[in-house]
Design an enzyme around this catalytic site. Structure first.
Site, PDB file in Angstrom:
ATOM      1  N   SER A 115       0.858  -1.183   0.000  1.00  0.00           N
ATOM      2  CA  SER A 115       0.000   0.000   0.000  1.00  0.00           C
ATOM      3  C   SER A 115       0.895   1.233   0.000  1.00  0.00           C
ATOM      4  O   SER A 115       2.044   1.176   0.473  1.00  0.00           O
ATOM      5  CB  SER A 115      -0.892   0.012   1.252  1.00  0.00           C
ATOM      6  OG  SER A 115      -1.509   1.274   1.434  1.00  0.00           O
TER       7      SER A 115
ATOM      8  N   TYR B  83      -1.685  -1.446  10.210  1.00  0.00           N
ATOM      9  CA  TYR B  83      -1.806  -1.566   8.758  1.00  0.00           C
ATOM     10  C   TYR B  83      -0.544  -1.045   8.073  1.00  0.00           C
ATOM     11  O   TYR B  83       0.032  -1.711   7.202  1.00  0.00           O
ATOM     12  CB  TYR B  83      -3.034  -0.796   8.281  1.00  0.00           C
ATOM     13  CG  TYR B  83      -3.294  -0.916   6.792  1.00  0.00           C
ATOM     14  CD1 TYR B  83      -3.991  -1.997   6.277  1.00  0.00           C
ATOM     15  CD2 TYR B  83      -2.838   0.062   5.913  1.00  0.00           C
ATOM     16  CE1 TYR B  83      -4.230  -2.109   4.915  1.00  0.00           C
ATOM     17  CE2 TYR B  83      -3.071  -0.036   4.550  1.00  0.00           C
ATOM     18  CZ  TYR B  83      -3.767  -1.127   4.054  1.00  0.00           C
ATOM     19  OH  TYR B  83      -3.994  -1.229   2.698  1.00  0.00           O
TER      20      TYR B  83
END
Length: 253
Positions: free
Chosen positions: A146, A160
């Site tokens: 990401s 995350y």
């Protein structure tokens, strides 16, 4: 038909980016093993794909558990044959009341769950898939990182970001480790993608991201899938250890 008669495995396959990758692989001739924790959605999705004439096999799997990954991998090998393409797509980004928790608020159990799903599952599936790839002297592994693993992003939590950054490190290490066996390992770093996951986030947050994205829009799952299919194909046979932002110019590094 870049993937004619090749076997691929996609985790987090039943929706969003995962299903776009699955459909892209199938459209170009692959047989695809589907892994997802949602048994109902996954089975229904697999049934629709079979009805359309595609060869798929679905196994509902808790990817945070190695034994469950082993069971799923073995079942897919029996049904489709050994995989030479592995897409480690599964990922979670928990929110509480629509927002990411600060470190002083985060339950340790939530941290552990995100690490198990986002990071440990990638090791588990890669550990299972690589023996055949090494034996055949070929393979493609694509990890879903990401932009939050490459730059600070205030709409996700630390767990995350940490797991997505770790996937970049794994990608580079495995690219060197597996390169002598002609196995490429690359990562994608999507930005803000219009998936069902965004429904849990207030619209003003997505609007704010669009306003600082060079292309002034959200991405689509199909745009991430296009990049994934490139890495999975022979067109990328001399590309390894790379991280490709698919983010429309948001959080450019």
């Amino acid at each position: 038909m870049r993937f004619q008669n090749q076997v691929a495995i996609v985790t987090g396959a039943a929706g969003g980016i995962g299903s776009a990758i699955v459909e892209g692989l199938l459209a170009e001739g692959a047989y695809v093993g589907l892994i997802d924790a949602n048994a109902t959605a996954g089975a229904a999705y697999a049934d629709r794909l079979r009805a359309a004439g595609h060869r798929v096999h679905f196994v509902p799997t808790d990817v945070s558990q190695f034994d469950a990954c082993q069971t799923a991998y073995d079942a897919m090998t029996d049904a489709l044959g050994p995989a030479t393409i592995l897409v480690n797509n599964v990922g979670i980004s928990p929110k509480t009341d629509g927002r990411a928790l600060n470190v002083w608020e985060m339950p340790p159990q939530e941290w552990d769950k995100v690490v198990d799903v986002n990071l440990n599952s990638v090791f588990y599936m890669t550990r299972l898939a690589t023996p055949h790839m090494v034996k055949q002297n070929t393979g493609r592994i694509i990890n879903m990182s990401s932009v939050a693993g490459r730059a600070y992003c205030d709409i996700v939590a630390a767990h995350y970001a940490a797991t997505k950054a770790a996937l970049i490190g794994l990608t580079r290490h495995w690219a060197a480790e597996l390169g002598p066996h002609q196995i490429t390992v690359n990562a994608l770093a999507p930005g803000r993608i219009a998936t069902p996951l965004l429904k849990s986030v207030p619209q003003e947050i997505n609007d704010a991201v669009v306003n600082v994205t060079a292309l002034r829009r959200l991405g689509t799952p199909e745009e991430v899938a296009d990049a994934c299919l490139y890495f999975a194909s022979d067109q990328a046979r001399f590309v390894t250890g790379q991280v490709l932002d698919v983010a429309g110019g948001w959080l450019m590094t």
